[in-house]
Design a protein around this motif. Structure first.
Motif, PDB file in Angstrom:
ATOM      1  N   UNK A  37     -31.352 -38.108  11.966  1.00 41.07           N
ATOM      2  CA  UNK A  37     -30.724 -36.785  11.737  1.00 41.07           C
ATOM      3  C   UNK A  37     -30.334 -36.221  12.894  1.00 41.07           C
ATOM      4  N   UNK A  38     -31.270 -36.184  14.050  1.00 44.12           N
ATOM      5  CA  UNK A  38     -30.813 -35.363  15.151  1.00 44.12           C
ATOM      6  C   UNK A  38     -29.812 -36.477  15.866  1.00 44.12           C
ATOM      7  N   UNK A  39     -29.876 -37.687  15.977  1.00 42.03           N
ATOM      8  CA  UNK A  39     -28.924 -38.428  16.459  1.00 42.03           C
ATOM      9  C   UNK A  39     -27.616 -38.534  15.853  1.00 42.03           C
ATOM     10  N   UNK A  40     -27.305 -38.314  14.498  1.00 45.08           N
ATOM     11  CA  UNK A  40     -26.280 -38.290  13.972  1.00 45.08           C
ATOM     12  C   UNK A  40     -25.370 -37.019  14.343  1.00 45.08           C
ATOM     13  N   UNK A  41     -26.199 -35.849  14.321  1.00 44.54           N
ATOM     14  CA  UNK A  41     -25.775 -34.523  14.810  1.00 44.54           C
ATOM     15  C   UNK A  41     -25.209 -34.888  16.215  1.00 44.54           C
ATOM     16  N   UNK A  42     -25.825 -35.273  16.987  1.00 47.03           N
ATOM     17  CA  UNK A  42     -25.604 -35.604  18.619  1.00 47.03           C
ATOM     18  C   UNK A  42     -24.263 -36.159  18.537  1.00 47.03           C
ATOM     19  N   UNK A  43     -24.270 -37.324  17.776  1.00 50.27           N
ATOM     20  CA  UNK A  43     -23.015 -38.241  17.737  1.00 50.27           C
ATOM     21  C   UNK A  43     -21.999 -37.627  17.336  1.00 50.27           C
ATOM     22  N   UNK A  44     -21.914 -36.699  16.203  1.00 56.81           N
ATOM     23  CA  UNK A  44     -21.067 -35.980  15.649  1.00 56.81           C
ATOM     24  C   UNK A  44     -20.433 -35.030  16.731  1.00 56.81           C
ATOM     25  N   UNK A  45     -21.318 -34.390  17.496  1.00 59.49           N
ATOM     26  CA  UNK A  45     -20.972 -33.253  18.526  1.00 59.49           C
ATOM     27  C   UNK A  45     -20.286 -34.144  19.402  1.00 59.49           C
ATOM     28  N   UNK A  46     -20.509 -35.149  19.761  1.00 58.09           N
ATOM     29  CA  UNK A  46     -19.915 -35.986  20.776  1.00 58.09           C
ATOM     30  C   UNK A  46     -18.615 -36.396  20.513  1.00 58.09           C
ATOM     31  N   UNK A  47     -18.312 -36.801  19.386  1.00 51.66           N
ATOM     32  CA  UNK A  47     -17.186 -37.227  18.918  1.00 51.66           C
ATOM     33  C   UNK A  47     -15.954 -36.117  18.772  1.00 51.66           C
ATOM     34  N   UNK A  48     -16.381 -34.885  18.231  1.00 48.12           N
ATOM     35  CA  UNK A  48     -15.875 -33.722  18.585  1.00 48.12           C
ATOM     36  C   UNK A  48     -15.217 -33.200  19.823  1.00 48.12           C
ATOM     37  N   UNK A  49     -16.249 -33.387  20.833  1.00 50.29           N
ATOM     38  CA  UNK A  49     -15.807 -33.099  22.080  1.00 50.29           C
ATOM     39  C   UNK A  49     -14.687 -34.101  22.619  1.00 50.29           C
ATOM     40  N   UNK A  53     -11.152 -32.866  23.818  1.00 48.96           N
ATOM     41  CA  UNK A  53     -10.651 -33.033  25.258  1.00 48.96           C
ATOM     42  C   UNK A  53      -9.447 -33.844  25.342  1.00 48.96           C
ATOM     43  N   UNK A  54      -9.309 -34.957  24.454  1.00 46.94           N
ATOM     44  CA  UNK A  54      -8.173 -35.747  24.535  1.00 46.94           C
ATOM     45  C   UNK A  54      -7.062 -35.204  23.848  1.00 46.94           C
ATOM     46  N   UNK A  55      -7.283 -34.343  22.902  1.00 42.16           N
ATOM     47  CA  UNK A  55      -6.085 -33.565  22.384  1.00 42.16           C
ATOM     48  C   UNK A  55      -5.379 -32.441  23.655  1.00 42.16           C
ATOM     49  N   UNK A  56      -6.542 -31.744  24.209  1.00 38.62           N
ATOM     50  CA  UNK A  56      -6.121 -30.872  25.483  1.00 38.62           C
ATOM     51  C   UNK A  56      -5.450 -31.860  26.354  1.00 38.62           C
ATOM     52  N   UNK A  57      -5.749 -32.823  27.016  1.00 38.34           N
ATOM     53  CA  UNK A  57      -5.278 -33.732  27.746  1.00 38.34           C
ATOM     54  C   UNK A  57      -3.600 -34.306  27.230  1.00 38.34           C
ATOM     55  N   UNK A  58      -3.528 -34.495  26.197  1.00 35.06           N
ATOM     56  CA  UNK A  58      -2.336 -35.107  25.533  1.00 35.06           C
ATOM     57  C   UNK A  58      -1.330 -33.811  25.525  1.00 35.06           C
ATOM     58  N   UNK A  59      -1.840 -33.012  25.150  1.00 31.22           N
ATOM     59  CA  UNK A  59      -0.851 -31.560  25.185  1.00 31.22           C
ATOM     60  C   UNK A  59      -0.417 -31.023  26.689  1.00 31.22           C
ATOM     61  N   UNK A  60      -1.218 -31.399  27.750  1.00 26.42           N
ATOM     62  CA  UNK A  60      -0.998 -31.013  29.049  1.00 26.42           C
ATOM     63  C   UNK A  60      -0.011 -32.216  29.722  1.00 26.42           C
ATOM     64  N   UNK A  61      -0.001 -33.346  29.292  1.00 24.01           N
ATOM     65  CA  UNK A  61       0.772 -34.479  29.557  1.00 24.01           C
ATOM     66  C   UNK A  61       2.168 -34.062  28.942  1.00 24.01           C
TER      67      UNK A  61
END
Length: 69
Positions: A37-49, A53-61
Motif C-alpha cells: 500500500x505505501x509503496x503504491x502510493x509513493x510510486x503514484x506520487x513519483x509518476x505524478x511528479x 515536470x516533463x509537461x513543464x519542460x515541454x512547455x518551456x521548450x
C-alpha cells in the motif's frame, strides 16, 4: 576536551540503539520488490511528479522555439 576513539564512539552508538535511545528506521516493505500500500502510493506520487515536470519542460521548450510554419 578529550578526543574519543572511533571504537569508543561506535560502542556508545550500539549501546544507545540497544537501550532504545536511538530507534532503528525500517522500510515498511522488506521484500525484494517494491509492492504494498505505501509503496503504491509513493510510486503514484513519483509518476505524478515525473508527468508534471516533463509537461513543464515541454512547455518551456515550446516557448523558447521559434515558429517557422
Amino acid at each position: 576536551m578529550k578526543r574519543k576513539s572511533g571504537a569508543e564512539i561506535g560502542k556508545r552508538l550500539i549501546t544507545a540503539i540497544q537501550k532504545g535511545d536511538i530507534l532503528v528506521d525500517r522500510r515498511p516493505n522488506h521484500g525484494v520488490d517494491f509492492s504494498g500500500a505505501y509503496e503504491k502510493l509513493h510510486k503514484e506520487r513519483f509518476h505524478n511528479y515525473l508527468g508534471s515536470s516533463s509537461r513543464y519542460l515541454g512547455n518551456k521548450r515550446m516557448k523558447e522555439q521559434k515558429y517557422h510554419g
